[in-house]
Design a protein around this motif. Structure first.
Motif, PDB file in Angstrom:
ATOM      1  N   ARG A 106       0.838  -1.203   0.000  1.00 55.68           N
ATOM      2  CA  ARG A 106       0.000   0.000   0.000  1.00 55.68           C
ATOM      3  C   ARG A 106       0.871   1.250   0.000  1.00 55.68           C
ATOM      4  O   ARG A 106       2.021   1.232   0.432  1.00 55.68           O
ATOM      5  N   GLY A 107       0.313   2.344  -0.493  1.00 55.65           N
ATOM      6  CA  GLY A 107       1.017   3.621  -0.442  1.00 55.65           C
ATOM      7  C   GLY A 107       1.182   4.090   0.996  1.00 55.65           C
ATOM      8  O   GLY A 107       0.493   3.603   1.906  1.00 55.65           O
ATOM      9  N   GLU A 108       2.071   5.052   1.211  1.00 53.44           N
ATOM     10  CA  GLU A 108       2.348   5.499   2.581  1.00 53.44           C
ATOM     11  C   GLU A 108       1.105   6.003   3.319  1.00 53.44           C
ATOM     12  O   GLU A 108       0.928   5.682   4.504  1.00 53.44           O
ATOM     13  N   PRO A 109       0.223   6.800   2.685  1.00 56.40           N
ATOM     14  CA  PRO A 109      -0.974   7.234   3.419  1.00 56.40           C
ATOM     15  C   PRO A 109      -1.820   6.058   3.912  1.00 56.40           C
ATOM     16  O   PRO A 109      -2.342   6.097   5.029  1.00 56.40           O
ATOM     17  N   VAL A 122      -3.479   2.316   8.338  1.00 54.40           N
ATOM     18  CA  VAL A 122      -3.536   0.988   8.958  1.00 54.40           C
ATOM     19  C   VAL A 122      -2.875   1.006  10.330  1.00 54.40           C
ATOM     20  O   VAL A 122      -3.412   0.470  11.308  1.00 54.40           O
ATOM     21  N   ALA A 123      -1.704   1.649  10.416  1.00 55.38           N
ATOM     22  CA  ALA A 123      -0.987   1.716  11.693  1.00 55.38           C
ATOM     23  C   ALA A 123      -1.832   2.434  12.749  1.00 55.38           C
ATOM     24  O   ALA A 123      -1.918   1.987  13.897  1.00 55.38           O
ATOM     25  N   LYS A 124      -2.464   3.527  12.348  1.00 54.10           N
ATOM     26  CA  LYS A 124      -3.283   4.275  13.307  1.00 54.10           C
ATOM     27  C   LYS A 124      -4.519   3.476  13.713  1.00 54.10           C
ATOM     28  O   LYS A 124      -4.886   3.429  14.902  1.00 54.10           O
ATOM     29  N   GLY A 125      -5.157   2.835  12.744  1.00 47.86           N
ATOM     30  CA  GLY A 125      -6.345   2.053  13.053  1.00 47.86           C
ATOM     31  C   GLY A 125      -6.048   0.923  14.013  1.00 47.86           C
ATOM     32  O   GLY A 125      -6.799   0.680  14.962  1.00 47.86           O
ATOM     33  N   LEU A 126      -4.926   0.242  13.790  1.00 49.64           N
ATOM     34  CA  LEU A 126      -4.530  -0.838  14.693  1.00 49.64           C
ATOM     35  C   LEU A 126      -4.190  -0.298  16.078  1.00 49.64           C
ATOM     36  O   LEU A 126      -4.581  -0.879  17.098  1.00 49.64           O
ATOM     37  N   ALA A 127      -3.446   0.811  16.113  1.00 46.19           N
ATOM     38  CA  ALA A 127      -3.053   1.391  17.397  1.00 46.19           C
ATOM     39  C   ALA A 127      -4.277   1.811  18.205  1.00 46.19           C
ATOM     40  O   ALA A 127      -4.315   1.654  19.431  1.00 46.19           O
ATOM     41  N   MET A 178       0.689  -6.332  15.468  1.00 49.13           N
ATOM     42  CA  MET A 178       0.682  -6.073  14.035  1.00 49.13           C
ATOM     43  C   MET A 178       1.110  -4.646  13.711  1.00 49.13           C
ATOM     44  O   MET A 178       1.813  -4.410  12.719  1.00 49.13           O
ATOM     45  N   VAL A 179       0.724  -3.678  14.533  1.00 45.14           N
ATOM     46  CA  VAL A 179       1.100  -2.294  14.233  1.00 45.14           C
ATOM     47  C   VAL A 179       2.620  -2.131  14.243  1.00 45.14           C
ATOM     48  O   VAL A 179       3.187  -1.362  13.454  1.00 45.14           O
ATOM     49  N   GLU A 180       3.314  -2.869  15.090  1.00 45.95           N
ATOM     50  CA  GLU A 180       4.773  -2.815  15.109  1.00 45.95           C
ATOM     51  C   GLU A 180       5.348  -3.319  13.797  1.00 45.95           C
ATOM     52  O   GLU A 180       6.310  -2.753  13.262  1.00 45.95           O
ATOM     53  N   LEU A 181       4.762  -4.375  13.245  1.00 44.90           N
ATOM     54  CA  LEU A 181       5.240  -4.900  11.971  1.00 44.90           C
ATOM     55  C   LEU A 181       4.938  -3.930  10.831  1.00 44.90           C
ATOM     56  O   LEU A 181       5.769  -3.728   9.937  1.00 44.90           O
ATOM     57  N   VAL A 182       3.754  -3.340  10.834  1.00 45.40           N
ATOM     58  CA  VAL A 182       3.398  -2.370   9.790  1.00 45.40           C
ATOM     59  C   VAL A 182       4.348  -1.185   9.811  1.00 45.40           C
ATOM     60  O   VAL A 182       4.825  -0.725   8.763  1.00 45.40           O
ATOM     61  N   ARG A 183       4.653  -0.702  10.997  1.00 43.65           N
ATOM     62  CA  ARG A 183       5.570   0.447  11.108  1.00 43.65           C
ATOM     63  C   ARG A 183       6.977   0.081  10.700  1.00 43.65           C
ATOM     64  O   ARG A 183       7.655   0.807   9.969  1.00 43.65           O
ATOM     65  N   THR A 184       7.460  -1.080  11.158  1.00 36.79           N
ATOM     66  CA  THR A 184       8.832  -1.490  10.869  1.00 36.79           C
ATOM     67  C   THR A 184       9.041  -1.799   9.400  1.00 36.79           C
ATOM     68  O   THR A 184       9.975  -1.281   8.769  1.00 36.79           O
ATOM     69  N   PHE A 185       8.176  -2.640   8.839  1.00 38.24           N
ATOM     70  CA  PHE A 185       8.356  -3.067   7.463  1.00 38.24           C
ATOM     71  C   PHE A 185       7.824  -2.041   6.465  1.00 38.24           C
ATOM     72  O   PHE A 185       8.164  -2.102   5.280  1.00 38.24           O
ATOM     73  N   GLY A 186       7.023  -1.096   6.960  1.00 37.03           N
ATOM     74  CA  GLY A 186       6.503  -0.052   6.084  1.00 37.03           C
ATOM     75  C   GLY A 186       7.300   1.227   6.124  1.00 37.03           C
ATOM     76  O   GLY A 186       6.949   2.215   5.469  1.00 37.03           O
ATOM     77  N   GLY A 187       8.403   1.217   6.892  1.00 33.95           N
ATOM     78  CA  GLY A 187       9.268   2.391   6.944  1.00 33.95           C
ATOM     79  C   GLY A 187       8.632   3.605   7.586  1.00 33.95           C
ATOM     80  O   GLY A 187       8.936   4.759   7.238  1.00 33.95           O
ATOM     81  N   LEU A 188       7.745   3.381   8.561  1.00 29.89           N
ATOM     82  CA  LEU A 188       7.067   4.484   9.240  1.00 29.89           C
ATOM     83  C   LEU A 188       7.792   4.809  10.539  1.00 29.89           C
ATOM     84  O   LEU A 188       8.223   3.920  11.256  1.00 29.89           O
ATOM     85  N   ASP A 189       7.916   6.085  10.856  1.00 36.39           N
ATOM     86  CA  ASP A 189       8.576   6.463  12.120  1.00 36.39           C
ATOM     87  C   ASP A 189       7.545   6.691  13.212  1.00 36.39           C
ATOM     88  O   ASP A 189       6.356   6.634  12.984  1.00 36.39           O
TER      89      ASP A 189
END
Length: 213
Positions: free
Chosen positions: A179-182, A187-192, A202-213
């Protein structure tokens, strides 16, 4: 397994980490009556040797070990974090509406030939190591030696050891990298916001593998 390139995880240390953190593997093999599958807790040993070696034990009453004693190849599946992903979290939903639900997960599949071990000393050492590895996290660890010797001896007679030298290993981390960054941030926010143990993993994996800070 089906492996789109953006979900493939080839780093052995990452694959091994999932096995250590989720050691209950689904042991799948073929017997005279067809496929057999049993959940078995494994210990990852000899990590510096090739792809690694898995050690475990199973009940002697379990018919699967007899099929494995003939040198059969087995497939072992280790399931990491997983979670349903609603399209409502995607920015793309607001932009075009062209979105569908999906499921995020991390998984490792291992293949190798199984060696069945009936040596009582090996089995006792395997049970000790497996137990110590999990009990060490407790404030007051329980040890196999805490139980009466005759009781443990009787229990050990009811199990057989198994060892799998890994010949192939595949990792798949399907955690919104496509998915695109937005959308990834949504997804990260919804999970959090769900604030459950499953969502947090799962949010940790989305952030780590999705390059989100």
């Amino acid at each position: 397994m089906y492996q789109p390139p953006h979900f493939r995880e080839e780093r052995l240390d990452v694959q091994h980490a999932l096995i250590r953190n989720h050691p209950l593997g689904l042991l799948i093999s073929s017997g005279e009556d067809g496929l057999i599958a049993n959940p078995i807790p494994f210990r990852l040993a000899k990590e510096s040797h090739g792809l690694g070696t898995l050690q475990a034990h199973m009940a002697r009453a379990n018919p699967q070990w007899r099929a494995l004693s003939k040198g059969a190849e087995a497939l072992i599946v280790f399931q990491g974090a997983d979670h349903y992903i609603t399209p409502s979290w995607y920015e793309t939903k607001r932009e075009t509406g062209k979105v569908v639900p999906t499921w995020n997960y991390a998984i490792v599949q291992v293949r190798g030939r199984v060696r069945v071990i009936e040596d009582s000393q090996w089995i006792r050492a395997q049970v000790d190591r497996l137990t110590d590895g999990h009990e060490s996290k407790r404030m007051i660890p329980w040890a196999v030696g805490d139980a009466p010797d005759d009781f443990i001896t009787a229990q050990l007679k009811g199990i057989v050891g198994i060892e799998v030298e890994i010949t192939a290993i595949d990792g798949k981390w399907k955690v919104s990298q496509n998915r695109g960054e937005p959308d990834r941030r949504g997804v990260a926010k919804g999970l959090a916001d769900m604030a459950t143990a499953e969502a947090n993993a799962m949010v940790e994996l989305v952030r780590t593998f999705g390059g989100l800070d």
